[in-house]
Design a protein around this motif. Sequence first.
Motif, mmCIF file in Angstrom:
data_model
loop_
_atom_site.group_PDB
_atom_site.id
_atom_site.type_symbol
_atom_site.label_atom_id
_atom_site.label_comp_id
_atom_site.label_asym_id
_atom_site.label_seq_id
_atom_site.Cartn_x
_atom_site.Cartn_y
_atom_site.Cartn_z
ATOM 1 N N LYS A 76 67.815 53.907 -2.596
ATOM 2 C CA LYS A 76 68.264 55.232 -2.178
ATOM 3 C C LYS A 76 67.552 55.657 -0.886
ATOM 4 O O LYS A 76 68.173 56.164 0.040
ATOM 5 N N TYR A 79 69.018 53.946 2.106
ATOM 6 C CA TYR A 79 70.256 54.591 2.556
ATOM 7 C C TYR A 79 69.945 55.857 3.356
ATOM 8 O O TYR A 79 70.661 56.197 4.286
ATOM 9 N N LYS A 88 73.112 46.403 7.548
ATOM 10 C CA LYS A 88 73.673 46.078 8.867
ATOM 11 C C LYS A 88 72.919 46.826 9.967
ATOM 12 O O LYS A 88 72.549 46.260 10.992
ATOM 13 N N SER A 101 77.177 37.941 4.238
ATOM 14 C CA SER A 101 77.237 37.854 2.784
ATOM 15 C C SER A 101 78.093 36.649 2.450
ATOM 16 O O SER A 101 79.228 36.557 2.876
ATOM 17 N N VAL A 103 79.869 34.545 -0.302
ATOM 18 C CA VAL A 103 80.258 34.369 -1.697
ATOM 19 C C VAL A 103 81.207 33.194 -1.779
ATOM 20 O O VAL A 103 81.668 32.716 -0.753
ATOM 21 N N GLU B 156 77.226 43.813 -7.478
ATOM 22 C CA GLU B 156 76.202 43.217 -6.610
ATOM 23 C C GLU B 156 76.651 41.836 -6.165
ATOM 24 O O GLU B 156 77.448 41.185 -6.841
ATOM 25 N N LEU B 157 76.123 41.396 -5.047
ATOM 26 C CA LEU B 157 76.354 40.043 -4.561
ATOM 27 C C LEU B 157 75.068 39.240 -4.755
ATOM 28 O O LEU B 157 74.001 39.817 -4.659
ATOM 29 N N PRO B 162 83.857 34.383 -6.692
ATOM 30 C CA PRO B 162 84.079 35.565 -5.847
ATOM 31 C C PRO B 162 85.531 36.038 -5.770
ATOM 32 O O PRO B 162 85.782 37.161 -5.359
ATOM 33 N N LEU B 193 81.481 44.726 -0.333
ATOM 34 C CA LEU B 193 81.794 43.995 0.894
ATOM 35 C C LEU B 193 82.548 44.894 1.865
ATOM 36 O O LEU B 193 83.119 45.901 1.474
ATOM 37 N N PRO B 194 82.580 44.507 3.154
ATOM 38 C CA PRO B 194 83.339 45.314 4.123
ATOM 39 C C PRO B 194 84.853 45.201 3.955
ATOM 40 O O PRO B 194 85.604 45.972 4.523
ATOM 41 N N PHE B 197 87.397 40.197 1.013
ATOM 42 C CA PHE B 197 86.621 38.980 0.818
ATOM 43 C C PHE B 197 85.597 38.920 1.933
ATOM 44 O O PHE B 197 85.494 39.842 2.741
ATOM 45 N N THR B 198 84.810 37.826 1.989
ATOM 46 C CA THR B 198 83.754 37.802 3.002
ATOM 47 C C THR B 198 84.213 37.243 4.339
ATOM 48 O O THR B 198 83.791 37.709 5.377
ATOM 49 N N LYS B 199 85.035 36.212 4.333
ATOM 50 C CA LYS B 199 85.351 35.529 5.574
ATOM 51 C C LYS B 199 86.635 36.108 6.189
ATOM 52 O O LYS B 199 87.565 36.472 5.464
ATOM 53 N N GLU B 220 82.537 48.674 1.108
ATOM 54 C CA GLU B 220 81.151 49.062 1.359
ATOM 55 C C GLU B 220 80.664 50.112 0.375
ATOM 56 O O GLU B 220 79.969 51.054 0.737
ATOM 57 N N TYR B 222 78.341 50.556 -2.662
ATOM 58 C CA TYR B 222 77.248 49.878 -3.367
ATOM 59 C C TYR B 222 76.859 50.759 -4.549
ATOM 60 O O TYR B 222 76.248 51.817 -4.383
ATOM 61 N N TYR B 236 75.017 54.549 -3.856
ATOM 62 C CA TYR B 236 73.713 54.985 -3.363
ATOM 63 C C TYR B 236 73.841 56.058 -2.293
ATOM 64 O O TYR B 236 72.934 56.845 -2.096
ATOM 65 N N ASP B 237 74.964 56.050 -1.563
ATOM 66 C CA ASP B 237 75.119 57.124 -0.577
ATOM 67 C C ASP B 237 76.037 58.226 -1.103
ATOM 68 O O ASP B 237 76.709 58.920 -0.330
ATOM 69 N N VAL B 251 75.975 43.105 -12.276
ATOM 70 C CA VAL B 251 74.997 42.308 -11.528
ATOM 71 C C VAL B 251 74.887 40.932 -12.180
ATOM 72 O O VAL B 251 74.823 40.815 -13.398
ATOM 73 N N SER B 297 79.717 29.703 -2.826
ATOM 74 C CA SER B 297 80.234 30.377 -4.015
ATOM 75 C C SER B 297 79.578 29.866 -5.283
ATOM 76 O O SER B 297 79.266 28.681 -5.386
#
Lengths: 103, 409
Positions: A76, A79, A88, A101, A103, B156-157, B162, B193-194, B197-199, B220, B222, B236-237, B251, B297
């Motif tokens: 927290k 953030y 980032k 990241s 995966v 979580e990652l 995936p 993730l943004p 997927f990631t790629k 994004e 979390y 968290y935000d 997790v 992965s």
Amino acid sequence: MATKNIAGIPVEVNEEGYMSDPSQWSREIAVELAKEENIELTEKHFEILEFIRKEYESGVQLTIRKVGKSGIVDIKGLYELFPGGPLKKSSKIAGIPKPASCV
Amino acid sequence: MKKILILGGGTGGTIMANKLRKTLERDEWDITLVDQDKTHYYQPGFLFIPFGIYTKYDVMKPKSDFFPAGINTIYSHIVRIDGESNKVLLEGGKVLPYDFLIIATGTQIQPEETPGLKEELWYKEIFDFYTIEGSIALREFFKTWQGGRLVVSIAELPFKCPVAPLEFAFLADAYFHEIGMRDKVDITFVTPLPGAFTKPRATKMLGQLLEEKNINVISEFYIERVDNKSKKIISYDQQEVPFDVLTIVPVNMGSDMIGRSGLGDDLNFVPTDKYTLRSEKFENVFVLGDASNIPTSKAGSVVHFAADVLYENLMSAIEGRPLLAKFDGHSNCYIETGFGKGSIIDFNYETEPLPGTFPLPGIGPFGLLQNTKMNHYGKVLFRWIYWHILLRGKELPIESEMSMAGKKL
């Protein structure tokens, strides 16, 4: 790849503004990079920047959770210090590549 | 007698037991495998249970069916690994010495890591689909659900498989269409993730599919906690996403035993050389699959490809030669997209998923990053391949090293 003048020093950055060579980094550069993100750096910020630079250099995959367990701040708090994308933004200001990241 | 000890009898441990027993002399090498559980689950099948496509009988078989003759099997909890003295301690005080150790203890979900997740709504309106229990509980829930907000989220990652949460969202879309209540169900995909997927290319293709299927994406995000009273997940935000039913990938962590042994990182994954697959700490310890921290992965296909490399390197280590086989991070995933179609991605440490044909260049029959019926048949057939070929360590007509042939840059 482009060269950008940060704090009076020519610095190599990629198209997203991440520094290409972490060894060019300095506290002065960090202050300037942080301003671009509208962040004013405190000592707490620097503790985190030093921590993630050290982790990066030892080849560790950085995650928000890992920084949250660093003992410097919890997630927290992280953030709050780097709002909207703490990993980032902190990576960018710390002069290390954008965290991938996988995966 | 020299001893090889394998911890974990899942996909990786079973493949290694089969490969090693075939080549190592029985009067020279003793192979022992330890697992705490007697049932082998075909984990890719869990995804189909909530939608009534598979039942538990489609995904469960006795582990012993897949172990080769001539190995010792012990069903027991593992207390810890003592890497300094080359011993593993089991519950009840039994001590197993080894010359070489293979850690294949996988990854498990840890819902307790997210405050509020495993509380009063757990298995009532909050479910995982990564365990047999979670998948079955969700199947029961969907039977009588009248609709509302379905949230699919990732805590979580990294996490196992995936593409699974994406497949879950696609299959949910198809399921609620088929039973005539898609208009009553709002599906939201929430990811740290943004994007999907990631790629980049896979994210674009999968992102478009989500959009076509009217699945909302919140990226994004979390997750910090779950509020059971107001039925919201909170980041968290301080973003909030309300749900009527939450299906979540909790997790993922390596085995607690890894933590107790002092061999893990902060998520109990074992630091492992990503090329040789040897533990970074001990020269006679190798790590296969999800249990390792290698940056690819966590998936059965990776385990299968990595097993070839680990086998080569273990043989080299036994004979005192340098470890020359290098794992490239090869991963190959089918992606169920619903309505009898599927996609497939093939990638490694260096190369992101690209469009093309697979496994035969220009021919296929599978279309990489395409949405086809043939890809879906591949996934359906794969369960048979898994039970009959892959686990038994037999050759498949796919190289463990990723090939660029058939891929378009």
